[in-house]
Design a protein around this motif. Structure first.
Motif, short mmCIF file in Angstrom:
data_model
loop_
_atom_site.label_atom_id
_atom_site.label_comp_id
_atom_site.label_asym_id
_atom_site.label_seq_id
_atom_site.Cartn_x
_atom_site.Cartn_y
_atom_site.Cartn_z
N GLY A 129 0.80 -1.21 0.00
CA GLY A 129 0.00 0.00 0.00
C GLY A 129 0.83 1.26 0.00
N TYR A 130 2.05 1.19 -0.47
CA TYR A 130 2.93 2.35 -0.66
C TYR A 130 3.77 2.05 -1.89
N THR A 131 4.32 3.10 -2.51
CA THR A 131 5.01 2.94 -3.80
C THR A 131 6.45 3.39 -3.66
N GLU A 132 7.28 2.47 -3.15
CA GLU A 132 8.71 2.70 -2.98
C GLU A 132 9.41 1.41 -3.38
N ALA A 136 13.02 2.51 -8.94
CA ALA A 136 12.47 3.81 -9.36
C ALA A 136 12.37 4.72 -8.15
N PRO A 137 12.35 6.03 -8.37
CA PRO A 137 12.11 6.95 -7.26
C PRO A 137 10.74 6.69 -6.65
N PRO A 138 10.56 6.98 -5.38
CA PRO A 138 9.25 6.77 -4.75
C PRO A 138 8.20 7.71 -5.32
N ALA A 139 6.96 7.25 -5.34
CA ALA A 139 5.84 8.13 -5.68
C ALA A 139 5.55 9.00 -4.46
N ARG A 140 5.52 10.32 -4.67
CA ARG A 140 5.39 11.26 -3.56
C ARG A 140 4.08 12.04 -3.63
N ASP A 141 3.57 12.38 -2.47
CA ASP A 141 2.35 13.15 -2.35
C ASP A 141 2.60 14.57 -2.87
N GLY A 150 1.14 6.49 -1.13
CA GLY A 150 0.31 5.30 -1.01
C GLY A 150 0.53 4.38 -2.19
N GLY A 151 -0.20 3.27 -2.22
CA GLY A 151 -0.04 2.30 -3.30
C GLY A 151 -1.16 1.28 -3.29
N SER A 152 -1.20 0.41 -4.25
CA SER A 152 -0.10 0.21 -5.18
C SER A 152 -0.21 1.07 -6.44
N SER A 153 -1.35 1.73 -6.65
CA SER A 153 -1.49 2.61 -7.82
C SER A 153 -1.01 4.02 -7.48
N ARG A 178 -7.90 2.89 -3.83
CA ARG A 178 -8.45 3.81 -2.83
C ARG A 178 -7.39 4.39 -1.89
N ILE A 179 -6.37 3.60 -1.54
CA ILE A 179 -5.34 4.10 -0.63
C ILE A 179 -4.58 5.27 -1.25
N PRO A 180 -4.00 5.14 -2.45
CA PRO A 180 -3.29 6.30 -3.00
C PRO A 180 -4.22 7.45 -3.36
N ALA A 181 -5.43 7.15 -3.84
CA ALA A 181 -6.36 8.23 -4.17
C ALA A 181 -6.67 9.06 -2.93
N ALA A 182 -6.92 8.39 -1.81
CA ALA A 182 -7.20 9.11 -0.56
C ALA A 182 -5.96 9.81 -0.04
#
Length: 469
Positions: A129-132, A136-141, A150-153, A178-182
């Motif tokens: 549920g996180y994207t690291e 690749a570089p982490p997906a950041r808020d 969040g993740g996986s999307s 839902r996790i990354p969208a929220a």
């Protein structure tokens, strides 16, 4: 002066069809934003600019303007294969993999006139549920680059929140839409099991993973879901929607509904779940908005037991299905290796007992929620957390952290229900805070209508600073 990305996806589509802008112009606009802004965001792992522009030019020259997504850019999650484009599944095991076939999840959007700009960031095999990742570089808020998305999307959500895409296809096996969208304050829809034919969930242990949309508005998400749900023949129990059924639901007045409200999660008896005050306040805000709109809104008691062991067993079972050698397990993320090894250690009896328990949980949850057309919960228990907060090497603690962050997500997958997350308020720091609406089986249209009503009641929320860059 408004920029193209200030327009909603629906407004962009209208401008394309009116020939006020061209597919090439819109594609160039988004490619320019990606090239300038994505280095610090980590939304994309591959940008296919030449292919995107060639595709846009072919649409300009063709006669397909009536297609549902004609000329609208999107990007494939890096779990979805596209012929000739590297697909890494978030793992260094697949750094050099270039598929020769395009998956239905991508082809359906192509057939609807969409233009893929590349691949969005995802954790290894979409397991967290996180994207690291290691590759690749982490997906950041976009609201605070210290925090993860969040993740996986995660990459898909960041791209939408930062105005790098008008919307994005995604997938959700335990909260991955839902996790990354929220986390980043956009809209995400997890459809019912069986709703989207090419990613129904029916071919996986527990029936968990399904495909769905991430977008900036409820209507934009509904537009994309209409295409995803209707893009292939429909062999499953959940009936196919009408051609624009979800978009029509998003734009029509919501019929009076009975809505249950709970902040109980099925993890409460297994983990130390602590609901952040801002998440609790968001539920109160949504409750008041829905009550003021004339809906019957009532708190209700729901006390599921034994969920944690059952879900953990099924999640490990899913991981154990990956055919990884011992040497490969030394190269993957520690959380991946742990899940695979734990899954392989399970007995057949344990797996079958967990799957049977999931069926009981599904039935009991649907029964508990039956008095209501929708159930309102927090979207997340905690606010966005810093990159690196999820323990990189202690896998059991990492898994526990994921549960404590998002305890309201995975049970919806186990129950096979539709759910939508939508931002309804701002935290003290000015970050969007979301709630989740869960529907009855096949009840996407109802929760989409309710979420759109919440969206109208909240009004325009601010966008992150990167939006104006």
């Amino acid at each position: 002066m408004a920029e193209l990305h200030d327009l909603t996806a629906i407004e962009q589509l209208a401008a394309l069809r009116a020939r006020e802008i061209s597919p090439v112009e819109l594609t160039r606009h988004y490619l320019d934003r990606i090239s300038r802004l994505d280095d610090g965001l980590g939304a994309f792992v591959q940008v296919t600019a030449d292919a995107a522009l060639a595709r846009a030019a072919s649409l300009d020259d063709g006669d397909t303007a009536g297609a549902a997504l004609w000329g609208l850019p999107f990007a494939d999650k890096d779990l979805v294969t596209r012929a000739g484009v590297p697909t890494r599944f978030g793992s260094r095991l697949h750094q050099d993999f270039v598929p020769d076939a395009t998956a239905d999840q991508a082809a359906v959007l192509d057939e609807a006139g969409g233009i893929s700009l590349g691949k969005t960031n995802t954790p290894e095999f979409g397991l967290t549920g996180y994207t690291e990742t290691q590759i690749a570089p982490p997906a950041r808020d976009p609201w605070n680059l210290v925090n993860g998305a969040g993740g996986s999307s995660g990459g898909a959500a960041v791209a939408v929140a930062a105005g790098l895409l008008p919307f994005a296809p995604a997938s959700d096996g335990g909260g991955s839409i839902r996790i990354p969208a929220a986390t980043v304050g956009v809209v995400g829809i997890k459809p019912s099991r069986g709703r989207v034919p090419f990613a129904s969930g029916l071919d996986s242990p527990g029936g968990l993973p399904v495909a769905g949309p991430i977008a900036r508005t409820v209507s934009d998400a509904a537009l994309l879901l209409d295409v995803q749900a209707g893009g292939r023949p429909y062999p499953y129990a959940t009936s196919a929607p009408g051609r624009r059924a979800f978009l029509e639901a998003a734009t029509a007045a919501a019929a009076s509904a009975r809505i249950g409200v709970t902040t109980v999660s099925p993890w409460d008896d297994a983990e130390d779940i602590r609901l952040d005050p801002e998440a609790s306040r968001a539920v109160d805000v949504a409750t008041a908005l829905l009550a003021d709109a004339g809906h019957g809104v009532n708190r209700f008691e729901w006390r599921p037991r034994g969920y944690g062991e059952m879900f953990t067993t099924i999640w490990r079972t899913s991981a154990a299905r990956m055919h990884l050698t011992d040497a490969q397990l030394e190269l993957v993320e520690p959380i991946t290796a742990w899940l695979v090894r734990e899954g392989r250690a399970l007995t057949g009896t344990q797996v079958l007992d967990a799957l049977a328990a999931a069926t009981v949980f599904e039935r009991e949850t649907i029964t508990a929620f039956a008095p209501f057309e929708a159930v309102l919960t927090p979207a997340l228990a905690l606010p966005p957390q810093p990159v690196g907060w999820f323990h990189p090497t202690d896998a059991p603690e990492n898994f526990s952290q994921q549960v404590r962050y998002a305890p309201y997500s995975s049970f919806v997958n186990v129950a096979g229900l539709p759910a939508i997350v939508v931002p309804v308020t701002l935290s003290a720091s000015g970050h969007p805070v979301s709630v989740q609406l869960i529907g009855r089986p096949g009840g996407e249209a109802r929760i989409i209508a309710l979420a759109a009503e919440l969206e109208r009641g909240v009004g325009s929320l601010p966008k992150p600073d990167v939006w104006r860059a």
